[in-house]
Design a protein around this motif. Structure first.
Motif, short mmCIF file in Angstrom:
data_model
loop_
_atom_site.label_atom_id
_atom_site.label_comp_id
_atom_site.label_asym_id
_atom_site.label_seq_id
_atom_site.Cartn_x
_atom_site.Cartn_y
_atom_site.Cartn_z
N ASP A 48 0.81 -1.22 0.00
CA ASP A 48 0.00 0.00 0.00
C ASP A 48 0.85 1.27 0.00
O ASP A 48 0.58 2.21 -0.75
CB ASP A 48 -0.95 0.01 1.20
N SER A 49 1.87 1.30 0.84
CA SER A 49 2.72 2.50 0.89
C SER A 49 3.55 2.62 -0.38
O SER A 49 3.84 3.74 -0.83
CB SER A 49 3.61 2.48 2.13
N ALA A 50 3.92 1.49 -0.99
CA ALA A 50 4.66 1.53 -2.26
C ALA A 50 3.80 2.15 -3.35
O ALA A 50 4.26 3.02 -4.09
CB ALA A 50 5.10 0.13 -2.66
N VAL A 51 2.56 1.71 -3.44
CA VAL A 51 1.65 2.26 -4.45
C VAL A 51 1.49 3.77 -4.26
O VAL A 51 1.51 4.55 -5.22
CB VAL A 51 0.28 1.55 -4.39
N ALA A 52 1.37 4.19 -3.00
CA ALA A 52 1.17 5.61 -2.71
C ALA A 52 2.38 6.45 -3.11
O ALA A 52 2.24 7.49 -3.75
CB ALA A 52 0.87 5.80 -1.23
N VAL A 53 3.58 6.00 -2.75
CA VAL A 53 4.77 6.80 -3.05
C VAL A 53 5.09 6.79 -4.53
O VAL A 53 5.55 7.78 -5.09
CB VAL A 53 5.98 6.35 -2.20
N ILE A 54 4.83 5.66 -5.20
CA ILE A 54 5.07 5.60 -6.65
C ILE A 54 4.09 6.52 -7.38
O ILE A 54 4.47 7.24 -8.31
CB ILE A 54 4.94 4.15 -7.15
N VAL A 61 12.32 4.40 -12.17
CA VAL A 61 12.52 2.99 -11.84
C VAL A 61 12.11 2.74 -10.40
O VAL A 61 12.36 3.56 -9.52
CB VAL A 61 14.00 2.57 -12.03
N VAL A 62 11.48 1.59 -10.16
CA VAL A 62 11.22 1.11 -8.81
C VAL A 62 12.08 -0.13 -8.59
O VAL A 62 12.03 -1.08 -9.37
CB VAL A 62 9.73 0.76 -8.60
N LEU A 68 6.48 -8.98 -0.26
CA LEU A 68 6.14 -7.79 0.52
C LEU A 68 4.84 -8.01 1.28
O LEU A 68 3.94 -8.69 0.78
CB LEU A 68 5.94 -6.57 -0.39
N PRO A 69 4.69 -7.43 2.46
CA PRO A 69 3.39 -7.45 3.13
C PRO A 69 2.33 -6.76 2.27
O PRO A 69 2.59 -5.71 1.69
CB PRO A 69 3.65 -6.63 4.41
N GLY A 70 1.19 -7.40 2.16
CA GLY A 70 0.09 -6.80 1.41
C GLY A 70 -0.12 -7.37 0.02
O GLY A 70 -1.00 -6.89 -0.71
N GLY A 71 0.66 -8.39 -0.37
CA GLY A 71 0.42 -9.02 -1.66
C GLY A 71 1.63 -9.24 -2.54
O GLY A 71 1.53 -9.86 -3.58
N GLY A 72 2.78 -8.73 -2.15
CA GLY A 72 3.99 -8.96 -2.92
C GLY A 72 4.23 -7.93 -4.01
O GLY A 72 3.37 -7.09 -4.32
N GLY A 73 5.43 -8.00 -4.59
CA GLY A 73 5.81 -7.04 -5.62
C GLY A 73 4.90 -7.06 -6.83
O GLY A 73 4.64 -6.01 -7.45
N VAL A 74 4.40 -8.22 -7.19
CA VAL A 74 3.51 -8.32 -8.35
C VAL A 74 2.24 -7.50 -8.14
O VAL A 74 1.71 -6.90 -9.07
CB VAL A 74 3.17 -9.80 -8.65
N GLU A 75 1.76 -7.45 -6.90
CA GLU A 75 0.55 -6.68 -6.60
C GLU A 75 0.80 -5.18 -6.80
O GLU A 75 -0.08 -4.45 -7.27
CB GLU A 75 0.10 -6.94 -5.16
N VAL A 76 2.00 -4.72 -6.46
CA VAL A 76 2.34 -3.31 -6.70
C VAL A 76 2.23 -3.01 -8.19
O VAL A 76 1.63 -2.01 -8.59
CB VAL A 76 3.78 -3.00 -6.20
N MET A 77 2.82 -3.87 -9.02
CA MET A 77 2.79 -3.64 -10.47
C MET A 77 1.38 -3.77 -11.02
O MET A 77 0.99 -3.03 -11.94
CB MET A 77 3.75 -4.61 -11.16
N PRO A 81 0.44 2.13 -10.37
CA PRO A 81 0.37 3.49 -9.83
C PRO A 81 1.04 4.54 -10.70
O PRO A 81 0.76 5.73 -10.58
CB PRO A 81 1.09 3.36 -8.48
N SER A 82 1.93 4.10 -11.61
CA SER A 82 2.61 5.02 -12.52
C SER A 82 2.93 4.27 -13.80
O SER A 82 3.93 3.56 -13.88
CB SER A 82 3.90 5.56 -11.87
N PRO A 83 2.09 4.39 -14.82
CA PRO A 83 2.21 3.57 -16.04
C PRO A 83 3.56 3.66 -16.74
O PRO A 83 3.97 2.70 -17.40
CB PRO A 83 1.08 4.11 -16.93
N ASP A 84 4.27 4.77 -16.63
CA ASP A 84 5.54 4.92 -17.34
C ASP A 84 6.74 4.47 -16.52
O ASP A 84 7.88 4.53 -17.00
CB ASP A 84 5.74 6.40 -17.75
N THR A 85 6.51 4.03 -15.30
CA THR A 85 7.60 3.58 -14.43
C THR A 85 8.03 2.16 -14.78
O THR A 85 7.20 1.31 -15.09
CB THR A 85 7.16 3.63 -12.95
N CYS A 86 9.35 1.91 -14.74
CA CYS A 86 9.90 0.57 -14.97
C CYS A 86 10.21 -0.07 -13.61
O CYS A 86 10.55 0.63 -12.65
CB CYS A 86 11.17 0.64 -15.80
#
Length: 222
Positions: A48-54, A61-62, A68-77, A81-86
């Motif tokens: 959740d905090s990753a999505v917010a800061v991204i 780049v991230v 990760l707590p909350g669903g893992g890195g795949v859930e962040v992607m 939260p930022s379509p142009d971020t790699c």
């Protein structure tokens, strides 16, 4: 020695990992080796905090941990939260299902935490420039998956039966760890390890740790 300053300015980077001490270490390495190349604009310890800061920073780049707590890195992607971020995965895991699953989830690369500071700076820069970057051994997993020699669908189906903790226990047991060693590695009790092991064998319809090792090896999960 510092890397060469990028002509277009530093890569704006967000660092995502649930261990504060590890984030501090990576920040120190990138600061030392990546002056003029990498600018860390944010950090996060969970999904959740990753999505917010991204979403707020829109980094180039991230640097993303897989578990990760909350669903893992795949859930962040997945939340985009930022379509142009790699995304560049940085993980202690070199298991095939983690590598393949993360790449399928949208990451441009995957490196392990044995990477050096200068190598990590180079990997971040290459991902920002549009390249795909992998630690040498991991590139083979991705090539094999696309070539069809790893049945990714079957691997996913089997692993979907297991919780994330059961997967961690399974991998360590299959690598030859004793129950006490697994307990120490994962900061849980031996009794909890035994419970997870029993559940894993039942779900996978296996009868012994020897069968579990062979099962994991056949699927390149070690």
């Amino acid at each position: 020695m510092n890397a060469t300053i990028r002509p277009g300015g530093p890569v704006r980077l967000v660092l995502v990992d649930d261990h504060a001490m590890f984030r501090a270490g990576v920040r120190s390495e990138l600061t030392a080796a990546g002056a003029g190349v990498v600018d860390i604009v944010g950090e996060a310890p969970d999904v959740d905090s990753a999505v917010a800061v991204i979403r707020e920073q829109r980094p180039d780049v991230v640097l993303l941990d897989v578990h990760l707590p909350g669903g893992g890195g795949v859930e962040v992607m997945r939340r985009q939260p930022s379509p142009d971020t790699c995304y560049l995965a940085l993980s202690v895991s070199d298991a095939a299902e983690d590598v393949i699953g993360t790449i399928r989830g949208g990451a441009r690369g995957y490196v392990t935490k044995t990477i050096t500071g200068p190598e990590l700076v180079d990997a971040v820069g290459r991902v920002a420039d549009g390249d795909a970057v992998f630690s040498p051994r991991l590139a083979g997993f991705v090539l094999d998956a696309f070539a069809g020699s790893i049945d990714v669908a079957a691997v996913d189906e089997d692993l979907d039966r297991l919780t994330e903790r059961e997967r961690e226990v399974m991998r360590l047991i299959a690598r030859g760890y004793a129950y006490k060693e697994v307990a120490k590695e994962l900061f849980i009790s031996v009794k909890t390890v035994e419970t997870h092991m029993s559940s894993t064998l039942r779900k996978l319809q296996l009868s012994s740790r020897h069968e579990l090792t062979r099962w994991a090896n056949d699927r390149r999960l070690l």
